[in-house]
Enzyme design. Structure first.
Site, PDB file in Angstrom:
ATOM      1  N   GLY A   1       0.820  -1.206   0.000  1.00  0.00           N
ATOM      2  CA  GLY A   1       0.000   0.000   0.000  1.00  0.00           C
ATOM      3  C   GLY A   1       0.852   1.254   0.000  1.00  0.00           C
ATOM      4  O   GLY A   1       2.048   1.212  -0.297  1.00  0.00           O
ATOM      5  N   ASN A   2       0.235   2.375   0.350  1.00  0.00           N
ATOM      6  CA  ASN A   2       0.965   3.636   0.456  1.00  0.00           C
ATOM      7  C   ASN A   2       0.363   4.463   1.582  1.00  0.00           C
ATOM      8  O   ASN A   2      -0.586   4.039   2.245  1.00  0.00           O
ATOM      9  CB  ASN A   2       0.961   4.390  -0.890  1.00  0.00           C
ATOM     10  CG  ASN A   2      -0.437   4.676  -1.391  1.00  0.00           C
ATOM     11  OD1 ASN A   2      -1.234   5.347  -0.727  1.00  0.00           O
ATOM     12  ND2 ASN A   2      -0.765   4.162  -2.581  1.00  0.00           N
ATOM     13  N   TYR A   3       0.907   5.668   1.797  1.00  0.00           N
ATOM     14  CA  TYR A   3       0.537   6.473   2.949  1.00  0.00           C
ATOM     15  C   TYR A   3      -0.655   7.403   2.707  1.00  0.00           C
ATOM     16  O   TYR A   3      -0.981   8.217   3.566  1.00  0.00           O
ATOM     17  CB  TYR A   3       1.726   7.324   3.392  1.00  0.00           C
ATOM     18  CG  TYR A   3       2.885   6.519   3.923  1.00  0.00           C
ATOM     19  CD1 TYR A   3       2.763   5.773   5.091  1.00  0.00           C
ATOM     20  CD2 TYR A   3       4.106   6.503   3.260  1.00  0.00           C
ATOM     21  CE1 TYR A   3       3.817   5.032   5.589  1.00  0.00           C
ATOM     22  CE2 TYR A   3       5.178   5.767   3.746  1.00  0.00           C
ATOM     23  CZ  TYR A   3       5.030   5.032   4.907  1.00  0.00           C
ATOM     24  OH  TYR A   3       6.078   4.305   5.392  1.00  0.00           O
TER      25      TYR A   3
ATOM     26  N   ALA B   1      -4.142   7.689  -4.854  1.00  0.00           N
ATOM     27  CA  ALA B   1      -2.749   7.232  -4.964  1.00  0.00           C
ATOM     28  C   ALA B   1      -2.792   5.753  -5.337  1.00  0.00           C
ATOM     29  O   ALA B   1      -2.802   4.873  -4.477  1.00  0.00           O
ATOM     30  CB  ALA B   1      -2.021   7.444  -3.650  1.00  0.00           C
TER      31      ALA B   1
END
Length: 399
Positions: A210-212, A278
């Site tokens: 995943g990402n932030y 994102a």
């Protein structure tokens, strides 16, 4: 269009020589049908009398907490609920500092802290006071709270020095308010698709790539579009945030492939799409139905590219449809953003840099540059709700 007719405006006046301009500001607002209630600081009354202000507004001027010794008092809470907007003009360095730090020692500051409506602040002071780091930091603080800062003009000041610090002219402040209220329903009848949040690319039942991304920017865009009259389809990756406006139809997805399917299936029915999510660029080639056990040997994950949502929508975009992209960059930011603008067939692109403090993932603030084929506009650090307003202003101008 009489955008100010019937609007209730609280006008805050502080102790500045520019207080005389408040008379012209009141005249301009009243002439356009607004109802104006003045709240003035004790120092402000040294520059202009309540009698003058009351004659122009047709209302008693509010200055003190208590209006007499008979138990009657002025309610800042009531004023905060009554107003459609608050304008503080002129705003001195002292009052700006008090607003930024919640020092509620007069009726104007308590009214500001109670205000439910948008607040517009027009600084007025000498050039060195305006340029001082403390003043600039306080203004950034107020921006981050979602206030609208009306930048002062440059010219001859009361000190007879030349520089930036003159309160913006009253007619321009009136125009700023008109534009704000005119934007209220400028997307009426439009259908807008927005992608938001991160994507999770599953490895096994308990792990993912995943990402932030928090989804805050996408949520702010969805709420702003809906508030301005659009019917919004929000395709949202995993986030605990919620969208409360009834004009938002939220579709929850998890992976880049899920988001691709929903976005491409719904784009043809929309007037515009804003691709704020994102989205993962890569996803595991193989996923596991049960949890991968820890072994002594290394675990090798092979990744494959995800399908490009922006490129797919750019290829099928029809005449009249608008497509807005985002670029989060770490170096050569403007160059990479312009390349992406052309490659993905965007109408404009919103650039973030991770080099800007307070911008990017997880923050409540953002600092953006909007790049189109005809112009580039950079904005200061702002609350993400205010940033969403800047982006939607640009989108609305294209219709």
């Amino acid at each position: 269009m009489e955008t100010l007719r019937g609007k209730k405006i609280v006008l805050g006046i502080t102790g500045s020589i520019a207080a005389y301009k408040a008379c012209y500001l009141i005249r301009g607002l009243v002439k356009r049908g607004a109802e104006v209630q003045v709240v003035i600081t004790p120092a402000g009354k040294e520059f202009i009398t309540p009698i003058t202000l009351s004659a122009l507004t047709g209302k008693p001027v509010v200055s003190e907490f208590f209006s007499g010794r008979d138990g009657s008092w002025n309610s800042h809470v009531t004023l905060g609920l009554w107003a459609d907007a608050m304008v503080i003009a002129p705003a001195t360095a002292s009052s700006i500092g008090k607003m930024a730090h919640g020092i509620a020692d007069n009726m104007l500051i308590t009214t500001y802290l109670s205000m439910k409506a948008p607040v517009f602040i027009a600084p007025a002071m000498d050039l060195d006071m305006f340029a001082h780091p403390s003043t600039q930091q306080n203004l950034e603080c107020l921006r981050s709270y979602g206030n609208h800062i009306i930048e002062p003009a440059s010219g001859e000041l009361a000190s007879h020095l030349e520089g930036k610090g003159r309160m913006e002219e009253p007619e321009n402040i009136v125009r700023i308010l008109e534009r704000y209220f005119q934007a209220d329903r400028d997307l009426e009848g439009k259908k807008v698709l927005i992608t938001a949040g991160p994507t999770y690319e599953r490895i096994d039942p308990v792990r993912f790539i995943g990402n932030y991304s928090s989804g805050k920017m996408g949520m702010a865009l969805a709420e702003t579009c809906a508030a301005r009259g659009a019917k919004v389809t929000l395709v949202c990756g995993p986030t605990p945030l919620s969208a409360s406006h009834p004009g938002i139809d939220r579709i929850d997805v998890e992976s880049a492939e899920d988001m691709y399917r929903e976005a491409t299936a719904r784009f043809a029915e929309t007037d515009a799409a804003i691709l704020c999510a994102a989205v993962a660029d890569f996803t595991p080639e193989q996923t596991y139905d049960s949890k991968i056990k820890r072994e002594k040997e290394d675990l090798l994950l092979r990744l494959k590219p995800t399908r490009d949502i922006a490129q797919a929508l750019g290829k099928i975009k029809k005449d009249g449809q608008k497509l807005v992209g985002f670029a989060l960059e770490t170096h050569d930011e403007a160059t990479h953003a312009r390349e992406k603008l052309e490659r993905k067939n965007f109408d404009f692109i919103v650039l973030n840099s991770l080099n800007d403090e307070g911008a990017g993932f997880q923050h409540d603030t953002n600092k953006i540059t909007i790049i189109s084929r005809t112009d580039t506009v950079s904005y200061p650090l702002k609350n993400k709700k205010e940033v969403a307003g800047d982006i939607i202003d640009k989108l609305a101008s294209l219709f």
